[in-house]
Enzyme design. Structure first.
Site, PDB file in Angstrom:
ATOM      1  N   HIS A  61      -5.440  16.586 -35.815  1.00  0.00           N
ATOM      2  CA  HIS A  61      -5.199  15.886 -34.559  1.00  0.00           C
ATOM      3  C   HIS A  61      -6.502  15.528 -33.850  1.00  0.00           C
ATOM      4  O   HIS A  61      -7.480  16.260 -33.928  1.00  0.00           O
ATOM      5  CB  HIS A  61      -4.365  16.767 -33.610  1.00  0.00           C
ATOM      6  CG  HIS A  61      -3.053  17.168 -34.199  1.00  0.00           C
ATOM      7  ND1 HIS A  61      -2.472  18.377 -33.931  1.00  0.00           N
ATOM      8  CD2 HIS A  61      -2.212  16.540 -35.039  1.00  0.00           C
ATOM      9  CE1 HIS A  61      -1.321  18.482 -34.570  1.00  0.00           C
ATOM     10  NE2 HIS A  61      -1.148  17.376 -35.264  1.00  0.00           N
ATOM     11  N   TYR A 130      -7.217  28.620 -28.564  1.00  0.00           N
ATOM     12  CA  TYR A 130      -8.326  27.699 -28.372  1.00  0.00           C
ATOM     13  C   TYR A 130      -8.454  27.248 -26.930  1.00  0.00           C
ATOM     14  O   TYR A 130      -7.484  27.137 -26.200  1.00  0.00           O
ATOM     15  CB  TYR A 130      -8.252  26.509 -29.323  1.00  0.00           C
ATOM     16  CG  TYR A 130      -6.982  25.698 -29.320  1.00  0.00           C
ATOM     17  CD1 TYR A 130      -6.941  24.427 -28.751  1.00  0.00           C
ATOM     18  CD2 TYR A 130      -5.828  26.166 -29.937  1.00  0.00           C
ATOM     19  CE1 TYR A 130      -5.793  23.663 -28.792  1.00  0.00           C
ATOM     20  CE2 TYR A 130      -4.682  25.407 -29.982  1.00  0.00           C
ATOM     21  CZ  TYR A 130      -4.668  24.149 -29.409  1.00  0.00           C
ATOM     22  OH  TYR A 130      -3.515  23.384 -29.434  1.00  0.00           O
ATOM     23  N   ASP A 166       3.093  15.235 -38.257  1.00  0.00           N
ATOM     24  CA  ASP A 166       2.029  15.399 -39.246  1.00  0.00           C
ATOM     25  C   ASP A 166       2.450  14.888 -40.621  1.00  0.00           C
ATOM     26  O   ASP A 166       1.613  14.452 -41.409  1.00  0.00           O
ATOM     27  CB  ASP A 166       1.573  16.850 -39.309  1.00  0.00           C
ATOM     28  CG  ASP A 166       0.872  17.270 -38.018  1.00  0.00           C
ATOM     29  OD1 ASP A 166       0.392  16.393 -37.277  1.00  0.00           O
ATOM     30  OD2 ASP A 166       0.812  18.488 -37.754  1.00  0.00           O
TER      31      ASP A 166
END
Length: 183
Positions: A61, A130, A166
């Site tokens: 991404h 993250y 995806d």
């Protein structure tokens, strides 16, 4: 902490100092002053957590505009983490870098804005965290095909579990220039 640059400028592997004894361990996962001195942003605006089972592949991404840098780490399990330079005009455009991140090594990986990012879970499950230096912008997010043959990524499993988004991702050569970040 030890910060290592890799062969694609901008990407960094960070090994935090770990203080451990028979009770367990302590480590600092972020310190704005130290990380800024190492070349990372001084400000992060969003933290995310992803939990996934073995074989799950999330990515690749990227956002444009509203590009987003990510400081990633695994708290439980192991992943094969990949960054691809998708910045038009970059001398490393289309090049990728991959690293195994795990709760054992506690390494972090800095993926700056202008890179596509993804990971595949190689343990039974993984808890992936993250920090982002820009907010998530779903209307500006794109998916790059994990199996784009032009990228030559050597994934550990060629039959991953993918989201619908995806599964329908495009090859890098199929993106119009207007959708790619500029170096």
């Amino acid at each position: 902490m030890d910060v290592r640059d890799v062969d694609i400028p901008g990407l960094k592997v960070i090994q935090p100092k770990i203080f451990g004894d028979e009770r367990g361990f302590f480590l600092e996962t972020y310190n704005s002053q130290r990380y800024h001195q190492a070349g990372l942003p001084a400000t992060f605006v969003q933290d995310n957590v992803s939990f996934s089972c073995r074989g799950t592949l999330r990515g690749l991404h990227f956002q444009n505009p509203c590009t987003q840098g990510k400081l990633v780490m695994v708290l439980q399990g192991e992943v094969y983490d990949v960054a691809v330079d998708v910045r038009l005009g970059s001398p490393t455009f289309g090049k990728s870098f991959a690293i195994y991140l795990s709760s054992k090594t506690k390494q972090q990986f800095w993926v700056p804005a202008g890179f596509a990012h993804g990971f595949m879970v190689t343990s039974d499950a993984a808890l992936f965290v993250y920090k982002c230096d820009a907010l998530y912008s779903p209307q500006n997010e794109f998916s790059l095909a994990w199996d784009d043959p032009d990228l030559g990524i050597d994934w550990p499993d060629l039959k991953p579990i993918l989201s619908a988004k995806d599964s329908n991702a495009r090859r890098l050569r199929d993106f119009p220039e207007s959708q790619l970040p500029v170096y």
